[in-house]
Design an enzyme around this catalytic site. Structure first.
Site, short mmCIF file in Angstrom:
data_model
loop_
_atom_site.label_atom_id
_atom_site.label_comp_id
_atom_site.label_asym_id
_atom_site.label_seq_id
_atom_site.Cartn_x
_atom_site.Cartn_y
_atom_site.Cartn_z
N HIS A 91 5.28 -31.18 -5.96
CA HIS A 91 5.84 -30.07 -6.86
C HIS A 91 6.99 -29.38 -6.49
O HIS A 91 7.74 -29.44 -5.31
CB HIS A 91 5.39 -28.76 -7.05
CG HIS A 91 4.60 -28.13 -6.25
ND1 HIS A 91 5.65 -26.55 -6.16
CD2 HIS A 91 3.65 -27.01 -5.55
CE1 HIS A 91 5.18 -25.79 -5.49
NE2 HIS A 91 3.66 -26.25 -4.71
N ASP A 93 8.86 -26.99 -7.53
CA ASP A 93 9.25 -25.21 -7.43
C ASP A 93 8.99 -25.07 -6.29
O ASP A 93 8.24 -24.78 -5.94
CB ASP A 93 9.33 -24.42 -9.00
CG ASP A 93 7.43 -24.89 -8.68
OD1 ASP A 93 6.55 -25.28 -8.42
OD2 ASP A 93 7.12 -23.61 -9.45
N ASP A 152 6.60 -25.35 0.58
CA ASP A 152 5.39 -25.23 -0.21
C ASP A 152 6.19 -25.26 -1.88
O ASP A 152 7.39 -24.92 -2.31
CB ASP A 152 4.76 -24.05 -0.33
CG ASP A 152 4.11 -24.00 -1.47
OD1 ASP A 152 3.97 -24.64 -2.66
OD2 ASP A 152 3.83 -22.45 -1.52
N GLU A 186 5.01 -25.52 -10.75
CA GLU A 186 3.57 -25.37 -10.53
C GLU A 186 3.91 -24.20 -9.97
O GLU A 186 2.41 -23.21 -10.20
CB GLU A 186 3.59 -26.21 -9.11
CG GLU A 186 1.83 -26.25 -8.64
CD GLU A 186 1.42 -25.55 -7.60
OE1 GLU A 186 0.34 -25.08 -7.39
OE2 GLU A 186 2.53 -24.49 -7.22
N GLU A 187 4.67 -23.22 -8.81
CA GLU A 187 4.31 -21.64 -8.63
C GLU A 187 4.00 -20.93 -9.61
O GLU A 187 3.63 -19.74 -9.83
CB GLU A 187 5.27 -20.84 -8.08
CG GLU A 187 5.79 -22.20 -6.12
CD GLU A 187 4.19 -22.24 -5.89
OE1 GLU A 187 3.93 -21.20 -5.78
OE2 GLU A 187 4.07 -22.73 -4.50
N ASP A 209 0.56 -30.68 -1.02
CA ASP A 209 0.23 -28.75 -0.86
C ASP A 209 -0.67 -28.54 0.10
O ASP A 209 -0.27 -27.18 -0.89
CB ASP A 209 0.47 -28.87 -2.78
CG ASP A 209 0.83 -27.62 -2.92
OD1 ASP A 209 1.75 -27.77 -1.90
OD2 ASP A 209 0.73 -27.44 -4.22
N HIS A 391 5.33 -18.74 0.88
CA HIS A 391 5.59 -17.45 -0.33
C HIS A 391 6.55 -16.70 0.40
O HIS A 391 6.43 -15.08 0.15
CB HIS A 391 4.49 -17.09 -1.04
CG HIS A 391 3.90 -18.38 -2.10
ND1 HIS A 391 3.18 -17.88 -3.32
CD2 HIS A 391 4.19 -19.22 -2.00
CE1 HIS A 391 2.84 -18.94 -3.56
NE2 HIS A 391 3.30 -19.55 -3.01
#
Length: 421
Positions: A91, A93, A152, A186-187, A209, A391
């Protein structure tokens, strides 16, 4: 059994790709209603289209939604048994709630062990990050303590592009047809909202991922989002006695009544949770959003029942308040779909083993695009990509683990060809 290894120049190429990608701000926006939620995700998408074309993917393109897709033809000899078309997906984002612009990665070569001072008062402590001990001697990429890193899932993107570069240089290696996909949003749980499974053309796929070396994940949470809309009554505070109903105080009561052993900070492994993550509003009206997560639908329903009771109890503490609950489905545990055709998982575990790595089959305390894709007819387990502390401003990644992800993907392509014989 052949062990595939990237040479030093290939590992440097992998690192260079990753550093290029993390320099592009691609944060998604959890509050947006458009798709993709931020146009800046397309900035990286355009770069990837050009890089894919440079690697021989002439049909690489970005569609109106920001999805990037490409095809790699099979190079099997005439008469070889048909090999299913396999996809690799990552992904675009990055997480929306931690600063993601102006990423300044730090590179630590031959990591000696111990704590790592990042900057801005942030220290990556070995005691709190036990996987650091597995990476002594590795090249690590960390943040400077002010932003997330973006491993990520830009680690996954870099690994997929490096895999394609390896296949282009090693054309004697036989593989079936591949599909490549890079998804936005995705996030924020919307990564597959406009994904065209039929048009993608793969029968099986893998997201890159994941995290720790050797992980292969075939299980996610069942996930819903709960939205509490709280209506109060505002008047001048000087004349509010017996009249004002403060919606913000009602929201605070809801959070106070949540069972303390049912929160993400007090749960682990296969335990479900309720997570209040956004509160907006004023005295008249407030909106409280919560994530509801569990590994079974029965547990998910039980958590939601707890939330309904909490909402009723909080409402009862404030006469005149109204608390309305809406549940929105996010995704379901992909294990149910993968179990219907388990070879997609079995082959991944075998590829990890063939590369001399101990496979770790693990349930994700989260979700991936693969969860929804599996329910859309594309079984898609998740393979490790090497990143850690996702994150957060302490996010980091091991270059050696990233290289191992590429090598496992080479093994995986070989397994698909071998099993088709």
């Amino acid at each position: 059994m052949t062990l595939w290894k990237l040479d030093p120049s290939e590992k440097q190429d992998l690192l260079d790709r990753f550093l290029r990608y993390v320099a592009v701000d691609t944060q998604s926006d959890d509050n947006a209603t458009c798709f993709p939620s931020t146009e800046k995700q397309k900035d990286l998408a355009r770069i990837l289209v050009e890089e894919l074309r440079a690697l021989g993917c002439a049909d690489a393109a970005m569609d109106e939604w920001g999805y990037v897709t490409a095809r790699v033809p099979a190079n099997l000899p005439a008469g070889h048994a048909r090999v299913p078309v396999v996809g690799f997906i990552a992904h675009l984002d990055t997480y929306h709630a931690t600063p993601g612009a102006g990423v300044k990665p730090r590179i630590i070569r031959d990591y000696p062990g111990g704590d790592i001072v990042l900057g801005a008062g942030e220290v990556l402590r070995a005691g709190a990050n036990p996987t650091l001990a597995q990476c002594v001697g590795h090249t690590l990429v960390t943040t400077d303590g002010t932003t997330l890193l973006g491993a990520d899932d830009k680690a996954g993107i870099a690994e997929i592009l490096t895999l394609l570069a390896w296949l282009r240089r090693n054309q004697e290696f036989r593989h079936g047809e591949l599909r490549i996909g890079f998804t936005p949003d995705e996030e924020v749980g919307r990564g597959t909202e406009h994904f065209d499974v039929a048009g993608f053309g793969a029968q099986y796929a893998y997201t890159l991922d994941g995290s720790v070396l050797g992980e292969v994940e075939d299980e996610t949470f069942c996930a819903d989002t709960a939205i509490l809309t709280i209506t109060g009554h505002d008047v001048h505070p000087g004349y509010a006695k017996g009249v004002m109903v403060n919606a913000l105080r009602v929201a605070g009561k809801v959070m106070e009544l949540l069972p303390p052993d049912a929160l993400p900070e007090t749960t682990e492994d296969r335990q479900p949770y309720l997570h209040p993550f956004a509160l907006t509003g004023d005295v008249t009206r407030a909106e409280l959003k919560l994530l509801v997560r569990a590994f079974t639908e029965e547990e998910l329903t039980a958590r939601e029942d707890v939330l309904r009771r909490v909402a009723r109890d909080a409402e009862g503490c404030f006469p005149g308040a109204a608390v309305d609950l809406e549940i929105r489905e996010s995704y379901r545990n992909m294990i149910y779909k993968i179990a219907e055709d388990p070879k997609v998982l079995d082959y991944a575990l075998e590829a990890v083993t063939r590369q001399g790595i101990t496979p770790i089959r693990r349930a994700i305390r989260g979700g991936t695009d693969g969860a929804r894709l599996s329910y859309m007819g594309l079984p898609t387990p998740n393979i490790f990509a090497g990143g850690q502390s996702f994150h957060s401003v302490q996010e980091w990644v091991s270059l050696e683990w990233m290289a191992a992800a590429v090598e496992v993907c080479v093994q995986l392509l070989g397994v698909w060809v071998e099993k088709a014989d």
